[in-house]
Design an enzyme around this catalytic site. Structure first.
Site, PDB file in Angstrom:
ATOM      1  N   THR A  60       0.833  -1.212   0.000  1.00 41.41           N
ATOM      2  CA  THR A  60       0.000   0.000   0.000  1.00 41.41           C
ATOM      3  C   THR A  60       0.862   1.254   0.000  1.00 41.41           C
ATOM      4  OG1 THR A  60      -1.772  -1.177   1.133  1.00 41.41           O
ATOM      5  CG2 THR A  60      -1.832   1.224   1.228  1.00 41.41           C
ATOM      6  N   CYS A  61       1.911   1.255   0.808  1.00 41.09           N
ATOM      7  CA  CYS A  61       2.790   2.428   0.906  1.00 41.09           C
ATOM      8  C   CYS A  61       3.457   2.720  -0.434  1.00 41.09           C
ATOM      9  CB  CYS A  61       3.872   2.192   1.963  1.00 41.09           C
ATOM     10  SG  CYS A  61       3.244   1.619   3.549  1.00 41.09           S
ATOM     11  N   HIS A  62       3.932   1.670  -1.058  1.00 40.33           N
ATOM     12  CA  HIS A  62       4.738   1.769  -2.267  1.00 40.33           C
ATOM     13  C   HIS A  62       3.905   2.113  -3.504  1.00 40.33           C
ATOM     14  CE1 HIS A  62       8.265   0.870  -4.698  1.00 40.33           C
ATOM     15  NE2 HIS A  62       7.521   0.109  -5.456  1.00 40.33           N
TER      16      HIS A  62
END
Length: 172
Positions: A60-62
């Site tokens: 999700t972050c990436h």
């Protein structure tokens, strides 16, 4: 790990992050860079967008969280933002590698919050030992103006809503 303590109107606690400043020498990935310190006092008199992720290179972050901040960088600047920074509990070398992979260069700082110590002062750390991550930062965003909190967006569950680029731009 604890209840969210930070709220709009608060002055952020003093803190020091470690990061590797962007230099063109980092581009070919043969250099690691030299870690430097950034103290929150450097944000006095500035408008700062802080975005926190549980970990670099995580799905999700990436894919969903950080790229829109780079894509909409000019929109943030037009709204008077002086600094955009992503913070995570990863070490400065991992965050530098991730920043290079994402192409953040000198537009978005990648700051290490070791063991989520600074985030914990705000009630924004979490224990992810169950998935072998240890103590990490929660997924959140803050807008600061002269070290005062103007916006707090803490994700209630997985995904990116209140801490995403569009939510922050709408709040500015």
């Amino acid at each position: 790990m604890s209840e969210v303590k930070v709220k709009v109107g608060d002055t952020i606690p003093q803190g020091t992050f470690t990061y590797i400043p962007y230099t063109p020498e980092l581009e070919n990935n043969s250099a690691c860079g030299i870690p430097a310190k950034l103290n929150t006092d450097e944000w006095k008199g500035k408008k700062v967008v802080l975005v926190s992720v549980p970990g670099a290179f995580t799905p999700t972050c990436h894919v969903n969280h950080i790229p829109p901040f780079l894509e909409k960088y000019d929109e943030f600047k037009k709204k008077g933002v002086d600094v955009i920074a992503v913070i995570a509990a990863n070490d400065a070398f991992v965050l530098s590698g991730w920043a290079r992979f994402l192409g953040l260069k000198d537009k978005v700082l990648a700051l290490s919050d070791p063991n989520a110590r600074w985030s914990a002062q705000l009630g924004l750390s979490q224990d992810l030992s169950a998935v072998d991550f240890g103590t990490r930062t929660k997924r959140y965003a803050l807008v600061l103006d002269d070290l005062k909190v103007k916006y707090v967006g803490v994700e209630p569950e997985r995904g990116v809503t209140v801490s995403g680029a569009d939510a922050i731009l709408a709040a500015l």
